[in-house]
Design an enzyme around this catalytic site. Sequence first.
Site, PDB file in Angstrom:
ATOM      1  N   HIS A 282      48.960  40.345  40.749  1.00 28.56           N
ATOM      2  CA  HIS A 282      47.455  40.062  40.554  1.00 28.56           C
ATOM      3  C   HIS A 282      46.846  40.917  39.517  1.00 28.56           C
ATOM      4  CE1 HIS A 282      44.905  42.171  43.243  1.00 28.56           C
ATOM      5  NE2 HIS A 282      45.808  42.156  44.046  1.00 28.56           N
ATOM      6  N   ASP A 294      45.157  48.582  43.263  1.00 23.85           N
ATOM      7  CA  ASP A 294      44.933  46.972  43.904  1.00 23.85           C
ATOM      8  C   ASP A 294      44.465  46.482  42.468  1.00 23.85           C
ATOM      9  OD1 ASP A 294      44.977  44.972  44.987  1.00 23.85           O
ATOM     10  OD2 ASP A 294      43.449  45.532  46.467  1.00 23.85           O
ATOM     11  N   GLU A 328      43.211  36.621  42.803  1.00 24.82           N
ATOM     12  CA  GLU A 328      43.823  36.751  43.960  1.00 24.82           C
ATOM     13  C   GLU A 328      42.968  37.330  45.014  1.00 24.82           C
ATOM     14  OE1 GLU A 328      46.004  39.171  46.946  1.00 24.82           O
ATOM     15  OE2 GLU A 328      44.417  39.753  45.670  1.00 24.82           O
ATOM     16  N   GLU A 329      41.869  38.180  44.544  1.00 27.15           N
ATOM     17  CA  GLU A 329      40.738  38.968  45.675  1.00 27.15           C
ATOM     18  C   GLU A 329      40.048  37.797  46.016  1.00 27.15           C
ATOM     19  OE1 GLU A 329      41.548  41.518  46.562  1.00 27.15           O
ATOM     20  OE2 GLU A 329      42.187  43.006  45.206  1.00 27.15           O
ATOM     21  N   ASP A 357      52.438  43.668  45.142  1.00 18.02           N
ATOM     22  CA  ASP A 357      50.977  44.110  45.369  1.00 18.02           C
ATOM     23  C   ASP A 357      50.548  45.455  45.784  1.00 18.02           C
ATOM     24  OD1 ASP A 357      48.304  43.431  45.691  1.00 18.02           O
ATOM     25  OD2 ASP A 357      48.421  41.657  46.827  1.00 18.02           O
ATOM     26  N   HIS A 457      39.722  48.911  47.914  1.00 18.71           N
ATOM     27  CA  HIS A 457      38.562  47.956  47.589  1.00 18.71           C
ATOM     28  C   HIS A 457      37.336  48.861  47.244  1.00 18.71           C
ATOM     29  CE1 HIS A 457      40.317  43.622  48.746  1.00 18.71           C
ATOM     30  NE2 HIS A 457      41.079  44.518  47.843  1.00 18.71           N
TER      31      HIS A 457
END
Length: 517
Positions: A282, A294, A328-329, A357, A457
């Site tokens: 992603h 990420d 994706e998130e 990922d 995140h």
Amino acid sequence: MTPTDRHGGRHRRRSAVAVLAAAALAAGMAPAAHADSGRTGNTGLARKLVREVKTDNAWRHLRALQWIADRNGGIRASGTRGHVASAEYVESRLRAAGYRPIRQPFTHDDYEFHVSAGRVVAPSARTLHPLVARFSANTPDGGLTARLAVVPSGTDATPGCEPSDYAGADYTGRIALINAGGCTNTVKQKAAAAAGAAAALINTNNPNPDMILRTRLTAADVKIPVASIGRGEAEALAADAARGPVTLTVDLRGKAKTVTTFNVIAETPTGRADNVVMLGAHLDGVTEGPGLNDNGSSSAMELETALQLARHFKQIRNKVRFAWWGAEEHGDLGSGHYVAHLSEQGRADLALYLNFDMIGSPNFARMVYDGDDSDHEGAGPGPEGSARIEKVLTDFHGSRGLPTVGRDFDGRSDYGPFIAAGIPAGGETSGSNLIKTAEWARLFGGRAGQSLDWCYHSACDDLRNVNRTIFGQLGAGMAWATGRFAVDTSDIAPADPAKRLRTPAPKLAVHPSMDED
């Protein structure tokens, strides 16, 4: 990577091949040539790609993604200019190498964040740092002031999930403080609302007391305003409440919206179109930071793999298709859209899917997606052929003296829609906010008791957060699997697509347990 390291599943010990290779290294012996379970005629291209896919070149792509984030408000989230610019960078490199990338557009529901604020009013004033949940209900303008009510957890593995958790205390009109775990945060806020709570604060409960992971709620089931707070603030609030009444003000507001975004798809002009090998990573990040681990890490390495594979179009027997997923998130929406819109023939033509990922986690574990799951309880095994993909990757790393552990297929990354459609899947990750065990610290180094990515995140997920060593190691695994399957998939899927059993395309839906961004 979508939540919660999501990632509380059980994990297998390193493969026997990896153990033997590591023992050989310890004894001063050279590791064996790249193993592939006795299959020696299908690895020539794989060997070339491992040499040619260089970490330094992939790192340049990562630097470009950091540059893009820096010029777009520090983010590359789906539906933002940072995501579009990231796609433009990938597409320009692909075109220069001879690919013809296309965009596959789709729309999804999103949430515009307006206000996330809080403070302790009494007994002593101080500022709080809540993150309003995606799809939260709104407090009044200026906020909601109310008494704090702590939902007890004790030894309960499901704190705040059941009506009984709220028995024996008054939550009417109060702000409930609830520990994470045991059920989705949507369920927690419904239970709190049923007990009369006016709002809920969810403790992220990470070993890093300052980490705050934004939660995502199922919009149709939202009853009250909800926000996440870090473990440090949650524990301080609970300690205050144990001494006497605590009054808070929380101001949590936002607005639902619809976003149009896209996947980027490119494929080799050569190779069997009815026996496609697909890779995906992603490209989008979260709204809290630039998303360099990420998932800029996997996106950058996949781009470099595609660029080097372009030098070998004539050697490819099976068409190789690359995807850089959007959204994706938000719950694997880009990959879900892609799979849902494949024709029956299109699903049958996919021999396998490889997912990558977060391959540069700073406190990493070297993880290969577990296609078998036969040796423990956990998420279900992948479709037939998935265990073979796992073995190809673990054998490769084992031949280099690098131990691996299995990573459950728990439906929380872009492999999920492919598995649901009956397509064999595998791949690699180095982990998100899963906590490193003492055993993993012995295997891989790093700090036990801490997240595999302590910037998961968060705003600090920038280029400095990416571990170059594991980035290169898992990148080599990506190159190996790409080259190997571009030549031979005979041990993964029947050569005749008509003999491949595929389930109907799954309906587009967010995985119900994905309740963190």
